[in-house]
Design a protein around this motif. Structure first.
Motif, PDB file in Angstrom:
ATOM      1  N   GLY A  14       0.790  -1.223   0.000  1.00  0.00           N
ATOM      2  CA  GLY A  14       0.000   0.000   0.000  1.00  0.00           C
ATOM      3  C   GLY A  14       0.820   1.270   0.000  1.00  0.00           C
ATOM      4  N   THR A  15       2.118   1.156   0.257  1.00  0.00           N
ATOM      5  CA  THR A  15       2.973   2.348   0.245  1.00  0.00           C
ATOM      6  C   THR A  15       3.117   2.930  -1.161  1.00  0.00           C
ATOM      7  N   LEU A  16       2.848   2.123  -2.192  1.00  0.00           N
ATOM      8  CA  LEU A  16       2.925   2.614  -3.570  1.00  0.00           C
ATOM      9  C   LEU A  16       1.786   3.578  -3.878  1.00  0.00           C
ATOM     10  N   HIS A  17       0.600   3.249  -3.394  1.00  0.00           N
ATOM     11  CA  HIS A  17      -0.609   4.057  -3.573  1.00  0.00           C
ATOM     12  C   HIS A  17      -1.652   3.460  -2.639  1.00  0.00           C
ATOM     13  N   PRO A  18      -2.459   4.280  -1.992  1.00  0.00           N
ATOM     14  CA  PRO A  18      -3.422   3.743  -1.022  1.00  0.00           C
ATOM     15  C   PRO A  18      -4.361   2.668  -1.580  1.00  0.00           C
ATOM     16  N   LEU A  19      -4.746   2.767  -2.843  1.00  0.00           N
ATOM     17  CA  LEU A  19      -5.689   1.806  -3.415  1.00  0.00           C
ATOM     18  C   LEU A  19      -5.038   0.930  -4.485  1.00  0.00           C
ATOM     19  N   VAL A  20      -3.747   0.660  -4.324  1.00  0.00           N
ATOM     20  CA  VAL A  20      -2.987  -0.068  -5.339  1.00  0.00           C
ATOM     21  C   VAL A  20      -3.540  -1.478  -5.593  1.00  0.00           C
ATOM     22  N   ARG A  21      -4.206  -2.076  -4.635  1.00  0.00           N
ATOM     23  CA  ARG A  21      -4.738  -3.432  -4.809  1.00  0.00           C
ATOM     24  C   ARG A  21      -6.122  -3.446  -5.464  1.00  0.00           C
ATOM     25  N   TYR A  22      -6.747  -2.287  -5.574  1.00  0.00           N
ATOM     26  CA  TYR A  22      -8.105  -2.200  -6.113  1.00  0.00           C
ATOM     27  C   TYR A  22      -8.259  -2.843  -7.494  1.00  0.00           C
ATOM     28  N   PRO A  23      -7.360  -2.607  -8.461  1.00  0.00           N
ATOM     29  CA  PRO A  23      -7.594  -3.119  -9.819  1.00  0.00           C
ATOM     30  C   PRO A  23      -7.677  -4.639  -9.937  1.00  0.00           C
ATOM     31  N   ALA A  24      -7.232  -5.374  -8.951  1.00  0.00           N
ATOM     32  CA  ALA A  24      -7.221  -6.839  -9.059  1.00  0.00           C
ATOM     33  C   ALA A  24      -8.591  -7.401  -9.435  1.00  0.00           C
ATOM     34  N   LEU A  25      -9.630  -7.000  -8.724  1.00  0.00           N
ATOM     35  CA  LEU A  25     -10.945  -7.586  -9.012  1.00  0.00           C
ATOM     36  C   LEU A  25     -11.559  -7.064 -10.305  1.00  0.00           C
ATOM     37  N   PRO A  26     -11.547  -5.764 -10.582  1.00  0.00           N
ATOM     38  CA  PRO A  26     -12.095  -5.336 -11.870  1.00  0.00           C
ATOM     39  C   PRO A  26     -11.414  -6.004 -13.072  1.00  0.00           C
ATOM     40  N   LEU A  27     -10.107  -6.265 -12.966  1.00  0.00           N
ATOM     41  CA  LEU A  27      -9.402  -6.918 -14.070  1.00  0.00           C
ATOM     42  C   LEU A  27      -9.700  -8.408 -14.168  1.00  0.00           C
ATOM     43  N   LEU A  28      -9.864  -9.065 -13.032  1.00  0.00           N
ATOM     44  CA  LEU A  28     -10.033 -10.522 -13.035  1.00  0.00           C
ATOM     45  C   LEU A  28     -11.485 -10.989 -12.981  1.00  0.00           C
ATOM     46  N   ARG A  29     -12.421 -10.130 -12.639  1.00  0.00           N
ATOM     47  CA  ARG A  29     -13.817 -10.552 -12.487  1.00  0.00           C
ATOM     48  C   ARG A  29     -14.347 -11.306 -13.702  1.00  0.00           C
ATOM     49  N   PRO A  30     -14.100 -10.857 -14.923  1.00  0.00           N
ATOM     50  CA  PRO A  30     -14.630 -11.607 -16.071  1.00  0.00           C
ATOM     51  C   PRO A  30     -14.048 -13.009 -16.210  1.00  0.00           C
ATOM     52  N   ARG A  31     -12.967 -13.292 -15.527  1.00  0.00           N
ATOM     53  CA  ARG A  31     -12.292 -14.583 -15.658  1.00  0.00           C
ATOM     54  C   ARG A  31     -12.539 -15.514 -14.470  1.00  0.00           C
ATOM     55  N   LEU A  32     -13.358 -15.082 -13.507  1.00  0.00           N
ATOM     56  CA  LEU A  32     -13.599 -15.893 -12.315  1.00  0.00           C
ATOM     57  C   LEU A  32     -14.541 -17.049 -12.606  1.00  0.00           C
ATOM     58  N   ALA A  33     -14.295 -18.160 -11.924  1.00  0.00           N
ATOM     59  CA  ALA A  33     -15.189 -19.313 -11.996  1.00  0.00           C
ATOM     60  C   ALA A  33     -16.505 -18.973 -11.307  1.00  0.00           C
ATOM     61  N   ALA A  34     -17.523 -19.758 -11.567  1.00  0.00           N
ATOM     62  CA  ALA A  34     -18.857 -19.502 -11.014  1.00  0.00           C
ATOM     63  C   ALA A  34     -18.894 -19.554  -9.495  1.00  0.00           C
ATOM     64  N   ASN A  35     -17.957 -20.246  -8.882  1.00  0.00           N
ATOM     65  CA  ASN A  35     -17.939 -20.368  -7.418  1.00  0.00           C
ATOM     66  C   ASN A  35     -16.637 -19.806  -6.832  1.00  0.00           C
ATOM     67  N   ALA A  36     -16.096 -18.793  -7.458  1.00  0.00           N
ATOM     68  CA  ALA A  36     -14.784 -18.255  -7.082  1.00  0.00           C
ATOM     69  C   ALA A  36     -14.788 -17.588  -5.706  1.00  0.00           C
ATOM     70  N   THR A  37     -13.595 -17.541  -5.110  1.00  0.00           N
ATOM     71  CA  THR A  37     -13.358 -16.850  -3.849  1.00  0.00           C
ATOM     72  C   THR A  37     -12.213 -15.871  -4.055  1.00  0.00           C
ATOM     73  N   VAL A  38     -12.402 -14.652  -3.535  1.00  0.00           N
ATOM     74  CA  VAL A  38     -11.373 -13.617  -3.589  1.00  0.00           C
ATOM     75  C   VAL A  38     -11.035 -13.245  -2.153  1.00  0.00           C
ATOM     76  N   VAL A  39      -9.756 -13.301  -1.801  1.00  0.00           N
ATOM     77  CA  VAL A  39      -9.308 -12.951  -0.452  1.00  0.00           C
ATOM     78  C   VAL A  39      -8.469 -11.682  -0.547  1.00  0.00           C
ATOM     79  N   LEU A  40      -8.845 -10.682   0.236  1.00  0.00           N
ATOM     80  CA  LEU A  40      -8.075  -9.439   0.330  1.00  0.00           C
ATOM     81  C   LEU A  40      -7.435  -9.415   1.705  1.00  0.00           C
ATOM     82  N   ASP A  41      -6.116  -9.529   1.736  1.00  0.00           N
ATOM     83  CA  ASP A  41      -5.378  -9.580   2.995  1.00  0.00           C
ATOM     84  C   ASP A  41      -5.215  -8.176   3.579  1.00  0.00           C
TER      85      ASP A  41
END
Length: 91
Positions: A14-41
């Protein structure tokens, strides 16, 4: 890469930018399986809480739960019966 079942977001720092992890889901959402799990540490951090809340608002087909680990985690599970088309997947 399609039909992704698990995404674990634990970087970049997060030191790079406060919301640096945000793009992960918008980029990967179209590729998720029907029963996918996303963990944000590191959910104890305000920035990660903001990211998880934004994801929940933008992707209502994901159900979020909070887990009290050392630094906390937000777990978002895709509800297969509530799948909706996202703007990214309609292009």
């Amino acid at each position: 890469l399609d039909n992704i079942g698990l995404v674990f977001v634990d970087g970049p720092p997060g030191t790079l930018h406060p919301l640096v992890r945000y793009p992960a889901l918008p980029l990967l959402r179209p590729r998720l399986a029907a029963n996918a799990t996303v963990v944000l540490d590191d959910f104890i951090r305000d920035q990660e809480q903001e990211i998880a809340n934004r994801w929940s608002e933008e992707f209502p087909e994901l159900k979020m739960t909070e887990h009290q680990f050392e630094k906390g985690a937000a777990v978002l599970r895709l509800l297969a019966n509530r799948q909706t088309e996202t703007p990214q997947s309609s292009r």
